[in-house]
Every structure is written in structure tokens, then in C-alpha cells.
Design a protein around this motif. Structure first.
Motif, PDB file in Angstrom:
ATOM      1  N   ASN A  53     -19.373   1.707  -0.708  1.00 33.95           N
ATOM      2  CA  ASN A  53     -19.652   1.765  -2.353  1.00 33.95           C
ATOM      3  C   ASN A  53     -18.035   1.622  -2.703  1.00 33.95           C
ATOM      4  OD1 ASN A  53     -19.972   1.700  -4.944  1.00 33.95           O
ATOM      5  ND2 ASN A  53     -19.969   4.245  -5.250  1.00 33.95           N
ATOM      6  N   LYS A  54     -17.606   1.328  -3.078  1.00 33.24           N
ATOM      7  CA  LYS A  54     -15.884   1.384  -3.282  1.00 33.24           C
ATOM      8  C   LYS A  54     -15.290   0.804  -4.796  1.00 33.24           C
ATOM      9  CE  LYS A  54     -15.073  -1.761   0.243  1.00 33.24           C
ATOM     10  NZ  LYS A  54     -14.596  -2.798   0.970  1.00 33.24           N
ATOM     11  N   PRO A  55     -14.885   2.130  -5.603  1.00 36.87           N
ATOM     12  CA  PRO A  55     -14.995   1.526  -6.930  1.00 36.87           C
ATOM     13  C   PRO A  55     -14.340   2.141  -7.410  1.00 36.87           C
ATOM     14  CG  PRO A  55     -15.785   4.196  -7.164  1.00 36.87           C
ATOM     15  CD  PRO A  55     -16.380   3.151  -5.706  1.00 36.87           C
ATOM     16  N   GLU A  72     -14.680  -8.831  -3.129  1.00 35.36           N
ATOM     17  CA  GLU A  72     -15.259  -7.438  -2.205  1.00 35.36           C
ATOM     18  C   GLU A  72     -14.436  -6.357  -1.497  1.00 35.36           C
ATOM     19  OE1 GLU A  72     -18.247  -6.079  -3.859  1.00 35.36           O
ATOM     20  OE2 GLU A  72     -18.206  -7.999  -5.106  1.00 35.36           O
ATOM     21  N   ASN A  73     -13.627  -7.362  -0.953  1.00 33.67           N
ATOM     22  CA  ASN A  73     -13.085  -6.441   0.590  1.00 33.67           C
ATOM     23  C   ASN A  73     -11.544  -6.354   0.411  1.00 33.67           C
ATOM     24  OD1 ASN A  73     -14.991  -5.539   2.057  1.00 33.67           O
ATOM     25  ND2 ASN A  73     -15.007  -8.434   1.488  1.00 33.67           N
ATOM     26  N   THR A  74     -10.739  -7.030  -0.594  1.00 40.95           N
ATOM     27  CA  THR A  74      -9.119  -7.073  -1.080  1.00 40.95           C
ATOM     28  C   THR A  74      -9.042  -5.384  -1.354  1.00 40.95           C
ATOM     29  OG1 THR A  74      -8.524  -8.757  -2.173  1.00 40.95           O
ATOM     30  CG2 THR A  74      -7.288  -7.077  -2.913  1.00 40.95           C
ATOM     31  N   VAL A  75      -7.384  -5.405  -0.198  1.00 39.68           N
ATOM     32  CA  VAL A  75      -7.822  -3.971  -0.389  1.00 39.68           C
ATOM     33  C   VAL A  75      -6.500  -3.086  -0.900  1.00 39.68           C
ATOM     34  CG1 VAL A  75      -6.716  -1.682   1.823  1.00 39.68           C
ATOM     35  CG2 VAL A  75      -7.825  -3.716   2.804  1.00 39.68           C
ATOM     36  N   PHE A  76      -7.197  -1.950  -1.842  1.00 34.94           N
ATOM     37  CA  PHE A  76      -6.222  -1.271  -2.241  1.00 34.94           C
ATOM     38  C   PHE A  76      -5.428  -0.012  -1.375  1.00 34.94           C
ATOM     39  CE2 PHE A  76      -7.636  -4.388  -5.411  1.00 34.94           C
ATOM     40  CZ  PHE A  76      -6.729  -5.056  -5.546  1.00 34.94           C
ATOM     41  N   LEU A  77      -4.271   0.179  -1.498  1.00 39.05           N
ATOM     42  CA  LEU A  77      -3.983   1.261  -0.591  1.00 39.05           C
ATOM     43  C   LEU A  77      -3.364   2.346  -2.092  1.00 39.05           C
ATOM     44  CD1 LEU A  77      -2.616   0.373   2.398  1.00 39.05           C
ATOM     45  CD2 LEU A  77      -4.075   0.574   2.029  1.00 39.05           C
ATOM     46  N   SER A  78      -3.611   3.911  -1.574  1.00 42.92           N
ATOM     47  CA  SER A  78      -3.222   5.114  -2.273  1.00 42.92           C
ATOM     48  C   SER A  78      -1.821   5.205  -1.068  1.00 42.92           C
ATOM     49  CB  SER A  78      -4.283   5.936  -2.327  1.00 42.92           C
ATOM     50  OG  SER A  78      -4.585   6.722  -1.523  1.00 42.92           O
ATOM     51  N   SER A  79      -2.238   5.195  -0.085  1.00 42.30           N
ATOM     52  CA  SER A  79      -0.704   6.393   0.624  1.00 42.30           C
ATOM     53  C   SER A  79      -0.809   5.664   2.064  1.00 42.30           C
ATOM     54  CB  SER A  79      -1.038   7.778   0.069  1.00 42.30           C
ATOM     55  OG  SER A  79      -2.249   8.253   1.453  1.00 42.30           O
ATOM     56  N   ASP A  92      -6.851   3.948   1.925  1.00 41.11           N
ATOM     57  CA  ASP A  92      -6.905   3.261   0.245  1.00 41.11           C
ATOM     58  C   ASP A  92      -7.384   4.139  -1.342  1.00 41.11           C
ATOM     59  OD1 ASP A  92      -9.511   4.183   0.637  1.00 41.11           O
ATOM     60  OD2 ASP A  92     -10.252   1.928   1.370  1.00 41.11           O
ATOM     61  N   CYS A  93      -7.365   4.058  -1.888  1.00 42.38           N
ATOM     62  CA  CYS A  93      -7.736   4.506  -2.881  1.00 42.38           C
ATOM     63  C   CYS A  93      -9.369   4.897  -3.617  1.00 42.38           C
ATOM     64  CB  CYS A  93      -7.005   3.898  -4.111  1.00 42.38           C
ATOM     65  SG  CYS A  93      -8.191   1.703  -4.218  1.00 42.38           S
ATOM     66  N   ASP A  94      -9.988   4.420  -2.609  1.00 45.53           N
ATOM     67  CA  ASP A  94     -11.570   5.348  -2.299  1.00 45.53           C
ATOM     68  C   ASP A  94     -11.603   6.205  -1.385  1.00 45.53           C
ATOM     69  OD1 ASP A  94     -13.162   4.322  -4.419  1.00 45.53           O
ATOM     70  OD2 ASP A  94     -12.013   2.026  -3.134  1.00 45.53           O
ATOM     71  N   GLU A  95     -10.091   7.148  -0.288  1.00 47.61           N
ATOM     72  CA  GLU A  95      -9.728   7.504   0.138  1.00 47.61           C
ATOM     73  C   GLU A  95     -10.633   7.450   1.779  1.00 47.61           C
ATOM     74  OE1 GLU A  95     -11.892  11.746  -0.949  1.00 47.61           O
ATOM     75  OE2 GLU A  95      -9.682  11.116  -3.397  1.00 47.61           O
ATOM     76  N   GLN A  96     -10.065   6.382   2.173  1.00 46.41           N
ATOM     77  CA  GLN A  96     -11.362   6.078   3.474  1.00 46.41           C
ATOM     78  C   GLN A  96      -9.702   5.981   4.031  1.00 46.41           C
ATOM     79  OE1 GLN A  96     -13.286   2.166   3.991  1.00 46.41           O
ATOM     80  NE2 GLN A  96     -13.556   2.601   6.464  1.00 46.41           N
ATOM     81  N   THR A  97      -9.615   7.037   5.317  1.00 48.00           N
ATOM     82  CA  THR A  97      -8.225   6.333   5.922  1.00 48.00           C
ATOM     83  C   THR A  97      -8.703   5.383   7.812  1.00 48.00           C
ATOM     84  OG1 THR A  97      -7.419   8.959   5.330  1.00 48.00           O
ATOM     85  CG2 THR A  97      -6.823   7.566   7.546  1.00 48.00           C
ATOM     86  N   PHE A  98      -7.755   4.548   7.433  1.00 46.76           N
ATOM     87  CA  PHE A  98      -7.673   4.191   9.430  1.00 46.76           C
ATOM     88  C   PHE A  98      -6.630   4.099   9.640  1.00 46.76           C
ATOM     89  CE2 PHE A  98      -9.594   1.547   5.319  1.00 46.76           C
ATOM     90  CZ  PHE A  98     -10.827   0.987   5.673  1.00 46.76           C
ATOM     91  N   VAL A  99      -6.837   3.441  11.019  1.00 44.37           N
ATOM     92  CA  VAL A  99      -5.373   3.540  12.208  1.00 44.37           C
ATOM     93  C   VAL A  99      -5.428   1.986  11.687  1.00 44.37           C
ATOM     94  CG1 VAL A  99      -5.249   3.486  14.525  1.00 44.37           C
ATOM     95  CG2 VAL A  99      -6.918   5.982  13.392  1.00 44.37           C
ATOM     96  N   ASP A 100      -3.919   2.342  11.970  1.00 44.24           N
ATOM     97  CA  ASP A 100      -3.592   0.986  11.245  1.00 44.24           C
ATOM     98  C   ASP A 100      -2.785   0.306  12.430  1.00 44.24           C
ATOM     99  OD1 ASP A 100      -2.243  -1.222   9.790  1.00 44.24           O
ATOM    100  OD2 ASP A 100      -0.958  -0.454   8.492  1.00 44.24           O
TER     101      ASP A 100
END
Length: 440
Positions: free
Chosen positions: A5-7, A34-41, A49-57
Motif C-alpha cells: 500500500n503506497k498512498p 503502480e510501481n513508478t518510484v517517487f522519492l523523498s530523500s 520513497d515518499c511512503d517512507e520505504q528505504t532501499f539500498v540502491d
């Protein structure tokens, strides 16, 4: 674990689709509704991402991040330049020569250089300069290489739709609409590491070949690399024919070695393009080479024209000076290579555990992963690998908090900040992701 769920991302996309084609500023950022990524930091080797999920990139914006996101050593120099000098003036500053001299100290293939703002612009400048110097038209390109977004190099071998059983060679097609057929007139395509194809092209067109344009290690084709013998072949055929060798090091420059791919081969180009890792994420690029070739850029009657309003702006050059200084004076690239080796080793253990034939291509700082028994030697060989399994594996990694491009034609990029990654965690995630991929 990836959030189903990525509101916030969904809301971002709904807004963006009204403002931009596909809802993105770069078509390759579109991963579906559904899967286009929008980042916050972004920080270090992670993105949030803007739903506060962090990835090792391991995507690293397709390679510019060589030290890490928001590296203070670089950012502080840029802030200083902005606040004490300015951003752009339409005139020269001492930063211009500061950066060129740094590049020359790392790259013996560079006598003189000009700046640009993107890899695309750098390639346009290099190709035009080669034509101006040789008074010839044709450019030989290598299948699987990517040289930017100008029309002439937006023709590709259609390996995706190539029928190995019925077609001798792949069709050459444009990347999409809006590319006139006429722009292909002076471009000739050859498969990588094929001596006969090069000989045939020079036999047919030699009098009008201005240059060979090649990524020595193909950054958009799983880091499939030129062999030492093939690179020497290109150098020799150019010398014998009065053509120029252009090495596109937009991705490999200052990443695979301090002197780029040319330091690995010990074979030097007449002209070279740089971008990406040159500025650790700031938009800076350049092309340069032999003085007599670069001096074709002049106000002489048949001199080459080059310029640009934003060329050599202080933001770009202060970032490049700071980044190149760090790369020159520290062991950052050794750290990056060491981390890359460890990650390949853990991936290999995982693949072996599941009986997946695999191999790695390219240098440790930008390695390609190929599911097959032998390292591909060209783009057509890539077609024989199990890229579908790789894509499923990659999508599962993303679900589990590891970001990368789901296409095996895109390498894993490593930055200095990856030395902080918990490799035991990464191996567990890779094992989990491969188990799920095999059971799909």
C-alpha cells in the motif's frame, strides 16, 4: 519488506500524470502506474520513497553517484562556490582549468578538453569534432552501446525482437518515433568483438569513416566489454585509415579506474567523453583528447563550433573539482572495487545454491549479472542469457528493499558508501529473492 500500500506514491503519480507524459520527467523512470518510484530523500547508498520505504540502491541514478548521495565533501564545495562566486556568468573562471588539469593528471589520453552538461552533449561535441578534423562523415558504432539522445545515435540493433533461428542479423530500428530515416545515413553498426565485421565496414566505407564510437565496457548492456585484442584492433584500424577512435566513457570514466577504462586497457582514444561519476551526481560532462584534434574547435573558416549557455557553470565545475580530487587523493575506488567483489561473491553463492548458471561481466564498480554458462561477448550473446529469470529476481530484490534496474542490461553500480551495507543481510535477501523467482 516492500509496502504493498503506497498512498503517497499513488497520489504523486495521479498528480504527475496531469503534468508530464507518462507522469515522469524521463521516460525510463516510468515503471507503470503502480510501481513508478517517487522519492523523498537520498543519503549515502540509500534512497527513501515518499511512503517512507528505504532501499539500498545499486542503481545510483544510472551511475553518477560514485561516493554516495549528499556526500558532504562535494556538497560543501558546491555551496561555497554558489555563495562566494555565483552559479553562471557567461564568462570563464579559474575553475575551468582547475578541472581540466585534474582530468589530465588522471587521464594521459587528454591534452585539451571542453565541457558540456550531459553525456548526450559530450558525444555530440566529440562526433562533430571528429568530423571536422577528418573532413569525413560516417561514424561506426557498436551494437549494444548507448551514446545519448541525439537522433543519429538513436538507432539500435533490435535484439529484443531478433529471431536467432530465422534472422542472420538483427534489424536496425530507431528507439522510437520522431527520428528521421535520414539520420541513419552516416551511421554504421557492427557487433562487438567481431574482427571480420570491422574489416568489412572499413573495406566498404573506409574513405568516409570519421570515427569509431564505442563504449569499451557497455554500460547499457550488462557491462559486456571489448576484449583487449578487439580494442587494439580498433586502435590499429583507425591509425591505418586516418579515422579517429572515440571512447564513450560517460559511465566508465572515473568509476572503473582513476583513468577510466583506458587505464585498464592501456589503449588510448583520440577523443573521450565523460559525465556521470565525474561530479558525484551534479550535472557535468566533458569531451576531450589530442590537442591537434581538439584545436579543430576554432573560428577558422572550417573550424568546429562548440558552446552552450550552461557549459562550465560553477555548480558543475565545483562538484567535478571536489569529486575528482577525492578520487585522485583517496583510495575510494579501491574501496568501491572491494565492495563490488564481495557482493559478486555473495551473489554467486546464492546462484550456485539454486543451481543457476551465472557469470559476471565488467569491472567491480559496475558489474553485469548474466544467467548463462559464459560471459557474453556482444549484444547478440546477451539474447542467449536467461534475462527473464534475472528480471524476476531483480523485482523480488526491489520488493525486499534492494533497488536496481530490473533489466540485466543495466549493471549493478557500487559507490563508496556501500561499504556500510550489511552483507549478511544482503545475502539473505538475495537468497529469499532467488527462491521466490525460481518458484514463480
Amino acid at each position: 519488506m516492500s509496502k504493498k500500500n503506497k498512498p503517497n506514491s499513488n497520489a504523486m503519480f495521479t498528480r504527475a500524470i496531469d503534468n508530464m507524459p507518462l507522469g515522469v520527467a524521463d521516460s525510463y523512470r516510468y515503471w507503470g502506474e503502480e510501481n513508478t518510484v517517487f522519492l523523498s530523500s537520498m543519503k549515502g547508498c540509500t534512497i527513501t520513497d515518499c511512503d517512507e520505504q528505504t532501499f539500498v540502491d545499486f542503481r545510483l541514478a544510472y551511475g553518477p553517484i560514485i561516493l554516495g548521495y549528499r556526500d558532504e565533501r562535494i556538497d560543501n564545495e558546491v555551496i561555497s562556490a554558489i555563495t562566494t562566486v555565483g552559479t553562471i556568468s557567461g564568462f570563464s573562471t579559474g575553475l575551468d582549468s582547475d578541472v581540466v588539469e585534474l582530468v589530465k593528471s588522471l587521464c594521459p589520453n587528454i591534452d585539451k578538453m571542453r565541457f558540456s552538461n550531459s553525456g548526450t552533449e559530450a558525444v555530440i561535441g566529440a562526433v562533430r569534432t571528429a568530423r571536422g578534423f577528418t573532413k569525413r562523415n560516417k561514424i561506426v558504432v557498436v551494437e549494444g552501446g548507448f551514446h545519448g539522445l541525439h537522433d543519429e545515435v538513436m538507432w539500435k540493433s533490435d535484439v529484443d525482437n531478433w529471431d536467432v533461428n530465422t534472422q542472420q542479423v538483427p534489424d536496425i530500428v530507431p528507439f522510437g518515433g520522431g527520428i528521421p530515416q535520414s539520420t541513419r545515413e552516416h551511421q554504421v553498426s557492427v557487433p562487438l568483438n567481431n574482427f571480420d565485421a570491422i574489416d568489412a565496414v572499413f573495406t566498404q566505407y573506409g574513405d568516409d569513416i570519421a570515427a569509431i564510437l564505442i563504449e569499451p565496457i557497455m554500460g547499457n548492456c550488462g557491462s559486456i566489454a571489448s576484449t583487449q585484442a578487439y580494442m587494439q584492433k580498433l586502435r590499429d584500424v583507425c591509425d591505418n585509415n586516418g579515422s579517429l577512435l572515440i571512447m564513450d566513457e560517460v559511465k566508465t570514466g572515473f568509476r572503473v579506474a582513476k583513468g577510466g577504462a583506458q587505464a585498464l586497457y592501456g589503449i588510448f582514444a583520440d577523443l573521450t567523453t565523460y559525465a556521470k561519476a565525474m561530479g558525484n551526481g551534479y550535472p557535468v560532462a566533458a569531451f576531450g583528447g589530442r590537442a591537434e584534434v581538439m584545436d579543430t574547435i576554432s573560428f577558422a573558416k572550417d573550424g568546429v563550433t562548440h558552446g552552450g549557455t550552461y557549459t562550465a557553470n560553477m555548480v558543475a565545475l565545483s562538484a567535478a573539482k571536489a569529486t575528482l580530487t577525492v578520487l585522485k587523493e583517496t583510495d575510494a575506488l579501491e574501496t568501491i572495487a572491494n565492495v563490488g567483489q564481495k557482493i559478486q561473491a555473495l551473489l554467486s553463492r546464492v546462484f550456485t545454491k539454486f543451481g543457476v548458471e551465472h557469470c559476471f561481466a565488467g569491472p567491480d564498480a559496475m558489474f553485469g549479472v548474466h544467467f548463462g554458462s559464459k560471459v557474453p561477448q556482444n549484444y547478440r550473446d546477451w539474447k542467449q542469457t536467461n534475462s527473464d529469470l534475472y528480471t524476476q529476481f531483480a523485482l523480488n530484490l526491489i520488493e525486499n528493499g534492494v533497488m536496481l534496474e530490473p533489466d540485466s542490461r543495466e549493471p549493478w553500480f557500487i559507490c563508496e558508501a556501500h561499504q556500510t551495507v550489511d552483507l549478511n543481510w544482503l545475502e539473505q535477501v538475495a537468497e529469499q529473492s532467488m527462491a521466490a523467482a525460481i518458484n514463480e
